[in-house]
Design a protein around this motif. Structure first.
Motif, PDB file in Angstrom:
ATOM      1  N   HIS A   1       0.822  -1.215   0.000  1.00 36.09           N
ATOM      2  CA  HIS A   1       0.000   0.000   0.000  1.00 36.09           C
ATOM      3  C   HIS A   1       0.854   1.263   0.000  1.00 36.09           C
ATOM      4  N   LEU A   2       2.120   1.162   0.379  1.00 38.86           N
ATOM      5  CA  LEU A   2       2.934   2.357   0.575  1.00 38.86           C
ATOM      6  C   LEU A   2       3.322   3.032  -0.730  1.00 38.86           C
ATOM      7  N   ASN A   3       3.303   2.278  -1.856  1.00 35.74           N
ATOM      8  CA  ASN A   3       3.571   2.924  -3.145  1.00 35.74           C
ATOM      9  C   ASN A   3       2.410   2.705  -4.121  1.00 35.74           C
ATOM     10  N   ALA A   4       1.245   2.418  -3.560  1.00 35.96           N
ATOM     11  CA  ALA A   4       0.004   2.279  -4.344  1.00 35.96           C
ATOM     12  C   ALA A   4       0.004   1.069  -5.272  1.00 35.96           C
ATOM     13  N   THR A   5       0.849   0.063  -4.980  1.00 35.93           N
ATOM     14  CA  THR A   5       0.698  -1.214  -5.677  1.00 35.93           C
ATOM     15  C   THR A   5      -0.671  -1.790  -5.337  1.00 35.93           C
ATOM     16  N   LEU A   6      -1.052  -1.680  -4.063  1.00 32.55           N
ATOM     17  CA  LEU A   6      -2.416  -1.955  -3.616  1.00 32.55           C
ATOM     18  C   LEU A   6      -3.004  -0.651  -3.096  1.00 32.55           C
ATOM     19  N   VAL A   7      -4.322  -0.524  -3.150  1.00 26.87           N
ATOM     20  CA  VAL A   7      -4.982   0.685  -2.645  1.00 26.87           C
ATOM     21  C   VAL A   7      -6.048   0.262  -1.635  1.00 26.87           C
ATOM     22  N   PRO A   8      -6.290   1.097  -0.619  1.00 26.87           N
ATOM     23  CA  PRO A   8      -7.297   0.737   0.392  1.00 26.87           C
ATOM     24  C   PRO A   8      -8.702   0.687  -0.200  1.00 26.87           C
ATOM     25  N   ASP A   9      -9.517  -0.232   0.313  1.00 29.42           N
ATOM     26  CA  ASP A   9     -10.945  -0.180  -0.010  1.00 29.42           C
ATOM     27  C   ASP A   9     -11.555   1.075   0.588  1.00 29.42           C
ATOM     28  N   ASP A  10     -11.062   1.438   1.757  1.00 26.54           N
ATOM     29  CA  ASP A  10     -11.549   2.616   2.464  1.00 26.54           C
ATOM     30  C   ASP A  10     -10.354   3.235   3.179  1.00 26.54           C
TER      31      ASP A  10
ATOM     32  N   GLU B   1      -6.824   6.335   2.760  1.00 25.59           N
ATOM     33  CA  GLU B   1      -6.073   7.285   1.935  1.00 25.59           C
ATOM     34  C   GLU B   1      -4.579   7.075   2.128  1.00 25.59           C
ATOM     35  N   LEU B   2      -3.847   7.264   1.038  1.00 24.77           N
ATOM     36  CA  LEU B   2      -2.388   7.283   1.052  1.00 24.77           C
ATOM     37  C   LEU B   2      -1.935   8.683   0.665  1.00 24.77           C
ATOM     38  N   VAL B   3      -1.055   9.260   1.480  1.00 24.02           N
ATOM     39  CA  VAL B   3      -0.467  10.570   1.192  1.00 24.02           C
ATOM     40  C   VAL B   3       1.042  10.387   1.140  1.00 24.02           C
ATOM     41  N   VAL B   4       1.656  10.796   0.038  1.00 21.66           N
ATOM     42  CA  VAL B   4       3.096  10.658  -0.145  1.00 21.66           C
ATOM     43  C   VAL B   4       3.698  12.042  -0.347  1.00 21.66           C
ATOM     44  N   ASP B   5       4.599  12.409   0.551  1.00 24.13           N
ATOM     45  CA  ASP B   5       5.259  13.720   0.499  1.00 24.13           C
ATOM     46  C   ASP B   5       4.226  14.840   0.401  1.00 24.13           C
ATOM     47  N   GLY B   6       3.153  14.711   1.201  1.00 17.25           N
ATOM     48  CA  GLY B   6       2.124  15.735   1.265  1.00 17.25           C
ATOM     49  C   GLY B   6       1.096  15.703   0.158  1.00 17.25           C
ATOM     50  N   ARG B   7       1.195  14.738  -0.734  1.00 16.86           N
ATOM     51  CA  ARG B   7       0.312  14.684  -1.904  1.00 16.86           C
ATOM     52  C   ARG B   7      -0.603  13.464  -1.829  1.00 16.86           C
ATOM     53  N   PRO B   8      -1.925  13.663  -1.740  1.00 20.26           N
ATOM     54  CA  PRO B   8      -2.846  12.520  -1.728  1.00 20.26           C
ATOM     55  C   PRO B   8      -2.720  11.726  -3.028  1.00 20.26           C
ATOM     56  N   ILE B   9      -2.713  10.404  -2.899  1.00 23.66           N
ATOM     57  CA  ILE B   9      -2.513   9.545  -4.057  1.00 23.66           C
ATOM     58  C   ILE B   9      -3.866   9.056  -4.580  1.00 23.66           C
ATOM     59  N   THR B  10      -4.095   9.330  -5.852  1.00 25.30           N
ATOM     60  CA  THR B  10      -5.293   8.889  -6.550  1.00 25.30           C
ATOM     61  C   THR B  10      -4.849   8.072  -7.759  1.00 25.30           C
ATOM     62  N   ASP B  11      -5.807   7.622  -8.559  1.00 19.83           N
ATOM     63  CA  ASP B  11      -5.451   6.891  -9.778  1.00 19.83           C
ATOM     64  C   ASP B  11      -4.551   7.725 -10.684  1.00 19.83           C
ATOM     65  N   ASP B  12      -4.732   9.049 -10.648  1.00 28.26           N
ATOM     66  CA  ASP B  12      -3.949   9.930 -11.517  1.00 28.26           C
ATOM     67  C   ASP B  12      -2.561  10.237 -10.970  1.00 28.26           C
ATOM     68  N   THR B  13      -2.327   9.942  -9.686  1.00 30.28           N
ATOM     69  CA  THR B  13      -1.039  10.314  -9.090  1.00 30.28           C
ATOM     70  C   THR B  13      -0.272   9.101  -8.553  1.00 30.28           C
ATOM     71  N   LYS B  14      -0.639   7.906  -8.987  1.00 28.99           N
ATOM     72  CA  LYS B  14       0.083   6.708  -8.535  1.00 28.99           C
ATOM     73  C   LYS B  14       1.556   6.748  -8.943  1.00 28.99           C
ATOM     74  N   ALA B  15       1.842   7.367 -10.095  1.00 21.62           N
ATOM     75  CA  ALA B  15       3.234   7.441 -10.552  1.00 21.62           C
ATOM     76  C   ALA B  15       4.095   8.204  -9.546  1.00 21.62           C
ATOM     77  N   HIS B  16       3.514   9.205  -8.906  1.00 20.34           N
ATOM     78  CA  HIS B  16       4.249   9.960  -7.884  1.00 20.34           C
ATOM     79  C   HIS B  16       4.609   9.052  -6.719  1.00 20.34           C
ATOM     80  N   ALA B  17       3.650   8.238  -6.279  1.00 16.74           N
ATOM     81  CA  ALA B  17       3.915   7.317  -5.163  1.00 16.74           C
ATOM     82  C   ALA B  17       5.003   6.330  -5.534  1.00 16.74           C
ATOM     83  N   ARG B  18       4.982   5.835  -6.755  1.00 19.30           N
ATOM     84  CA  ARG B  18       5.930   4.791  -7.148  1.00 19.30           C
ATOM     85  C   ARG B  18       7.324   5.347  -7.414  1.00 19.30           C
ATOM     86  N   LYS B  19       7.407   6.640  -7.681  1.00 15.90           N
ATOM     87  CA  LYS B  19       8.727   7.258  -7.814  1.00 15.90           C
ATOM     88  C   LYS B  19       9.320   7.574  -6.445  1.00 15.90           C
TER      89      LYS B  19
END
Length: 289
Positions: free
Chosen positions: A54-63, A65-83
């Motif tokens: 879940h920490l790099n959005a390989t998996l996402v919570p059913d319910d 939120e993941l925030v990486v470096d202050g940025r909420p991770i959505t389908d559009d921002t998964k690349a940010h989490a994985r970088k």
């Protein structure tokens, strides 16, 4: 360690359920801060790998939120989490996709459009960081287990992440290869990158971790420094864990009342002090003898 700064990674997961109905994780509140090594410990099926993914959005919570470096991770921002959060899988072969080590480590940079010459420079720097420069022309699938782990680690370091996540980094390795990988993990941390790892090896966790999180039944049931966690019998029992050998020996020797060694080197120093009355004197006093 200060907690005044914002976490690099902040995961709130009310639930994650796999397609077959298995509940992998629930009610998890987990954060990673700058300049720390966090060890996840727990039995098989406790949820360690699920949490890590879940920490790099390989998996996402059913319910949640993941925030990486202050940025909420959505389908559009998964690349940010994985970088920002590089993931080294337990099965290193899942990350080896190219004909040579050089090409394999360069794969992620190519996906980000980094020019070839610049990419090669960064790849060689990453391989040098993990002392694997000699492997660059090798075929990845012919490497040893430890070498594959180092190449996988280089493959995430080349993207300059803030956090490196490793799922059971010592699994299946002999003692020599385990020490090699453990040394490289320490080296990565010394470079200023936070590290999160799961492990069944509590001796290893005691050696490397600033913070230990205990998982059981899909949840983090306790956390603290190694000396806090590994001397908490009720917490370890809840997760069906046994403390490191240094903890058991210190208790058997009646030393745990005055100190809480968690590593072999801690215990040796404590025993040396107990055997030598002068060892507790100040360095200046010993110098005058």
């Amino acid at each position: 360690m200060s907690r005044d700064d914002s976490p690099l990674v902040d995961l709130q997961c009310e639930a994650h359920t796999y397609p077959d109905g298995t509940v992998g994780m629930h009610d998890v509140d987990f954060s990673v801060y700058r300049d720390e090594v966090v060890a996840l410990v727990g039995g098989n099926g406790a949820g360690k790998s699920t949490l890590l993914e879940h920490l790099n959005a390989t998996l996402v919570p059913d319910d949640g939120e993941l925030v990486v470096d202050g940025r909420p991770i959505t389908d559009d921002t998964k690349a940010h989490a994985r970088k920002e959060v590089g993931f080294v899988f337990q099965d290193a072969d899942t990350q080896l996709v190219a004909p040579t080590v050089l090409d394999d480590v360069m794969f992620g940079l190519q996906n980000y459009g980094v020019p070839g010459d610049q990419a090669k420079v960064r790849v060689r720097e990453a391989l040098a960081t993990v002392d694997a420069s000699h492997l660059e022309d090798r075929i990845p699938h012919y490497l040893s287990g430890g070498e594959k782990r180092l190449v996988g680690l280089a493959g995430v370091l080349v993207l300059d992440p803030s956090v490196v996540v490793l799922d059971e980094p010592l699994a299946g390795l002999d003692p020599e290869r385990s020490q090699l990988v453990a040394d490289r993990i320490q080296q990565v941390h010394e470079e200023g990158i936070s590290v999160v790892l799961s492990t069944h090896d509590l001796e290893f966790a005691a050696e490397v971790a600033d913070r230990v999180c205990v998982m059981a039944d899909g949840n983090v049931v306790g956390s603290g420094t190694p000396s806090e966690v590994f001397y908490d019998d009720a917490l370890l029992a809840r997760a069906n864990l046994h403390p490191p050998s240094a903890v058991r020996i210190a208790r058997d020797a009646g030393l745990a009342a005055t100190a809480r060694p968690v590593t072999e080197s801690d215990l040796v120093a404590l025993l040396a002090d107990a055997a030598d009355p002068d060892a507790v004197a100040s360095p200046d006093a010993r110098a005058q003898d």
